[in-house]
Each structure stands twice: as structure tokens, then as C-alpha cells.
Design an enzyme around this catalytic site. Structure first.
Site, PDB file in Angstrom:
ATOM      1  N   CYS A 162       0.816  -1.215   0.000  1.00 42.70           N
ATOM      2  CA  CYS A 162       0.000   0.000   0.000  1.00 42.70           C
ATOM      3  C   CYS A 162       0.852   1.269   0.000  1.00 42.70           C
ATOM      4  O   CYS A 162       0.319   2.377  -0.059  1.00 42.70           O
ATOM      5  CB  CYS A 162      -0.940  -0.004   1.192  1.00 42.70           C
ATOM      6  SG  CYS A 162      -1.986  -1.471   1.238  1.00 42.70           S
ATOM      7  N   HIS A 167      -3.217   6.828   2.430  1.00 36.43           N
ATOM      8  CA  HIS A 167      -3.664   5.562   1.858  1.00 36.43           C
ATOM      9  C   HIS A 167      -5.065   5.262   2.376  1.00 36.43           C
ATOM     10  O   HIS A 167      -5.329   5.406   3.572  1.00 36.43           O
ATOM     11  CB  HIS A 167      -2.690   4.444   2.234  1.00 36.43           C
ATOM     12  CG  HIS A 167      -3.243   3.081   2.022  1.00 36.43           C
ATOM     13  ND1 HIS A 167      -3.826   2.707   0.835  1.00 36.43           N
ATOM     14  CD2 HIS A 167      -3.332   2.000   2.846  1.00 36.43           C
ATOM     15  CE1 HIS A 167      -4.253   1.454   0.948  1.00 36.43           C
ATOM     16  NE2 HIS A 167      -3.971   1.009   2.142  1.00 36.43           N
ATOM     17  N   ASN A 180     -10.392  -0.508   0.029  1.00 33.54           N
ATOM     18  CA  ASN A 180      -8.935  -0.395   0.094  1.00 33.54           C
ATOM     19  C   ASN A 180      -8.349  -1.004  -1.178  1.00 33.54           C
ATOM     20  O   ASN A 180      -8.456  -2.208  -1.390  1.00 33.54           O
ATOM     21  CB  ASN A 180      -8.444  -1.138   1.346  1.00 33.54           C
ATOM     22  CG  ASN A 180      -6.926  -1.165   1.470  1.00 33.54           C
ATOM     23  OD1 ASN A 180      -6.198  -0.904   0.516  1.00 33.54           O
ATOM     24  ND2 ASN A 180      -6.446  -1.509   2.649  1.00 33.54           N
TER      25      ASN A 180
END
Lengths: 344, 82
Positions: A123, A269, A300
Site C-alpha cells: 500500500c 492511503h 482499500n
């Protein structure tokens, strides 16, 4: 005799010139997730803020999603694809390990013989790619660099794991980074904490299947082999993300010489709204700072989440070109990367 | 100087109030964080980090799952405070 080597000639600085995103057409609401786990829409929303996510169909491959996002980023930057000198794609869900996804994208987008490679920085992939791109441009290895985060995390989701089944989404986000006369990307505060490498990980390595020791492999209720998925230790990740990453974000602000009151936008993020809200609180960001909460409708998407959120903030007018934005990615490794950028 | 169990409970009350919006006086020894005080697993992490700072203790993630009640947390802090 040591002959004199002529160095490359780069640009004094680099900046993000354009951004583009692609979200799969299929929107998956929490109700659909609840077919597989014992949970509720309210529970999922209260723990993650996620209401819907996009899951890719068979035609929406990583390459197709990336080409869509890249095309938009190239157009937004006002350049043509043949000017792209390097293609850097961060992904953990490209199952054809060789060749790199980036080579197909470079070829099909019309970037000719651009340098092309994939990176695996979870990520934090967008920040890692951005750091590489900035280096290439300032050093002179490339004039324009395409940086992409592209994921089909639905392929790595265990639909029966009630702690992660609702988290992940698919999509691609891309930026074009190019030369600049002014600093428009701050110092990167990046790193890894490999002692925490087990905190977020794939359930089994691919070669676990080759070894054939079934006792080591995950099985479903019927005893059939389960495809590898992402698993994480939620509380440990949450603590690290909120409290350690707030320090990293602060370091990125300090390194760029940006005070919180000078900041326009915060794009962390998009892991979980709870992490985002706690980070905002820990960082004591002023009220006027626009905070990306794209995770609510995108889920996500790992390395894709920051460019996707950036694109949406700009497209909806919540942020504007020239705004000063703090971006921070963090995830499996554990790895992280934060920097301050001028929005394209 | 070491704090007493009573002071720890009062401190936890303020922390839980700040993080979860629960009245501080509701935070009593035999209350469960999850079941009685509506502190979910993520808020519990915030409570723990705030308690670490306030009481000068380290509470590793592996130990957090054992802190079911206010008494569990208070006893842990009592035992580990420097």
C-alpha cells in the site's frame, strides 16, 4: 586510466503533471459481502467506513484498468504517450509474475521502448513509485514517468474472513511525473519495518501449491484448497498506522518545510476511515484541510488508493490544481512512504 | 511515584470518555470495554496508546487482547508501571 564519464542531464525538479483513475463498473455493496460472513452493514461501516467497493469483472484485467487510468493521466498532463520514458507499476495482484505488467502497458499505450518494470511495495507503492520517478527525472534517465498503482485485490480476498472480506477493492490510479522549474515534490520519508513482515501477508506462498504438502495449505469447509488471500492482524496494523504513520507524515511535512496551516489537502492511503480519522486527530490537522475519504465508496485498493483519491478530489472540485497535499502510503512489509506534493 | 488503582480507573475514565464519548463515571472496575462501554477493537487500541502515555507503561499488542475489563487494564498498569 579512468576515463571521464559524461553524466545524464536532468531537470532541477519534478512534479506530478496529470492524474487518471479507473474504477471497475461493478459496485459491490456491503449486503453482497454479508452473504459470506456473519456480520452487518452497520458493523462494517463502523469499523471501516466502507459502504461500497468496486470489483473487477473478467474483462477488467490489471492491464486494461491500467491502460484506462494511464490514458487519462497522459491526457491530463498534456503530453503524448510516446513521450513517456519509463513505466513503473506497483501491484501485488499481477499473477503473471514474468514478464512485468509494465512492459505490456508500455507497449499497448504507445510508450515505445520506455523502461518498464513492476514494484512490490504494498500500500506504499504509489509513494515508492513517485520517489523513483522523481529520481529518474532529476537525474536525467527519463523526462516523463508513468507511475501506476493497479490492483485486483478481490482476487486475493478470503470472502469467509469476517475481518477482511469487506475491506478490499479493485482499481487503477496513475500519474505522469515530469520536469519542473520549481520544487513540487518534497523529500520522501520512506522506509520499511521488516520485523513486522508477518502482520500483513499472503496466507500461503505460491510455491506452497507446488510442494504439495496439503497440511500446510488453507482448506475450505469442504476440504478443497483455498486460493491465497491477504490476511492481517487488525489491531497491530491499526496501532502502527495511526500512531507510527502520523510521525512519518509529520516528518514529511517538516522535511518539505510545510506547516499544517499551509496544507490544503491530506491524502492518506485509503485503508480504513477509522485510521484516517485517527491520523487526522493525531496530526492535529487544521479544519481547513480537505481529507480524502475515498475508501467509503472505493474500499482499500492498496497502491491504487492515493492516485484514485487524488483524481476524485480534483474531479469533484474538493481540491484544485496547485493545492499543497500531504500523501502517505503504508502497508504490507511493513513499508511506508510519505511526501508533500503540488497537485496537478 | 506509583499511582493507585483508584487513580488508574479515574484516568481510564477520562481516556474512554475522550475516545468513545462514554461518561467517565461509567468506567468502573467490573465493566467490560467491549460489552458494557461500547469500546470496539480499534477504539481499544486508541485507549491503550493513551494509557501507555498517561501511565508510562508499555502494553504490547499480544497483551491487549487479555484486557477485557477495566479491572484487567488497571491491574496490568499497576503491575507494569515503572
Amino acid at each position: 586510466m579512468t576515463a571521464k564519464i559524461k553524466p545524464a542531464q536532468g531537470s532541477p525538479y519534478a512534479r506530478i503533471l496529470g492524474v487518471g483513475g479507473y474504477r471497475p463498473t461493478r459496485v459491490v455493496p456491503n449486503e453482497e459481502i454479508l452473504k459470506h460472513i456473519d456480520s452487518s452493514d452497520e458493523w462494517i461501516r463502523s469499523r471501516s467506513g466502507i459502504a461500497t467497493r468496486h470489483w473487477a469483472g473478467p474483462e477488467e484485467t490489471l492491464a486494461e484498468m491500467t491502460l484506462e487510468a494511464a490514458g487519462k493521466a497522459v491526457a491530463d498532463a498534456g503530453i503524448t504517450a510516446d513521450q513517456v520514458g519509463a513505466v513503473v507499476i506497483s501491484t501485488v495482484s499481477h499473477f503473471m509474475q514474468t514478464p512485468a505488467l509494465a512492459t505490456e502497458v508500455a507497449d499497448r499505450m504507445g510508450a515505445g521502448k520506455a523502461a518498464a518494470f513492476d514494484i512490490n511495495a504494498g500500500c506504499a507503492g504509489f509513494g515508492y513509485g513517485l520517489t523513483l520517478a522523481k529520481g529518474m527525472i532529476v537525474e536525467g534517465s527519463a523526462e516523463y514517468v508513468l507511475v501506476v498503482g493497479a490492483e485486483r485485490l478481490s482476487d486475493l480476498t478470503d470472502l469467509t474472513d469476517r475481518s477482511t472480506a469487506f475491506l478490499f477493492g479493485d482499481g487503477a490510479g496513475a500519474v505522469i511525473v515530469g520536469p519542473s522549474d520549481e520544487p513540487a515534490i518534497g523529500p520522501s520519508i520512506w522506509g520499511s519495518e521488516g520485523d513486522k513482515r508477518d502482520v500483513i501477508a499472503q496466507t500461503v506462498p505460491w510455491d506452497g501449491f507446488r510442494v504439495g504438502d496439503v497440511s500446510q495449505l488453507p482448506l475450505d469447509e469442504d476440504g478443497a484448497l483455498k486460493f491465497p488471500a491477504l490476511r492481517q492482524e487488525g489491531q497491530t496494523v491499526f496501532r502502527w498506522a495511526v500512531f507510527e504513520m502520523a510521525k512519518v507524515a509529520q516528518q514529511a511535512l517538516d522535511a518539505a518545510g510545510i506547516a499544517p496551516e499551509d496544507l490544503d489537502v491530506f491524502i492518506p492511503h485509503q485503508a480504513n476511515v477509522r485510521i484516517i480519522d485517527s491520523m487526522v486527530k493525531t496530526l492535529k490537522l487544521p479544519e481547513h484541510v480537505t481529507v480524502a475519504r475515498d475508501v467509503e465508496t472505493t474500499g482499500n485498493t492498496s497502491a491504487a488508493s492515493i492516485p484514485l483519491a487524488m483524481e476524485r478530489l480534483l474531479a469533484t472540485g474538493k481540491a484544485k490544481s496547485g493545492d499543497t497535499a500531504l500523501v502517505i502510503g503504508f502497508g504490507a512489509g511493513l513499508v511506508y512512504a510519505a511526501t508533500v506534493v503540488t497537485l496537478p | 511515584m506509583a499511582v493507585t488503582q483508584e487513580e488508574i480507573v479515574a484516568g481510564l475514565g477520562e481516556i474512554v470518555n475522550e475516545i468513545a464519548g462514554i461518561p467517565a463515571e461509567d468506567v468502573e472496575l467490573d465493566k467490560s470495554f467491549t460489552d458494557d462501554l461500547d469500546v470496539d477493537s480499534l477504539s481499544m487500541v486508541e485507549v491503550v496508546v493513551a494509557a501507555e502515555e498517561r501511565f508510562g507503561v508499555k502494553i504490547p499488542d499480544d497483551d491487549v487482547k487479555n484486557l477485557k475489563t477495566v479491572r484487567d487494564a488497571a491491574d496490568y498498569i499497576l503491575k507494569h508501571q515503572s
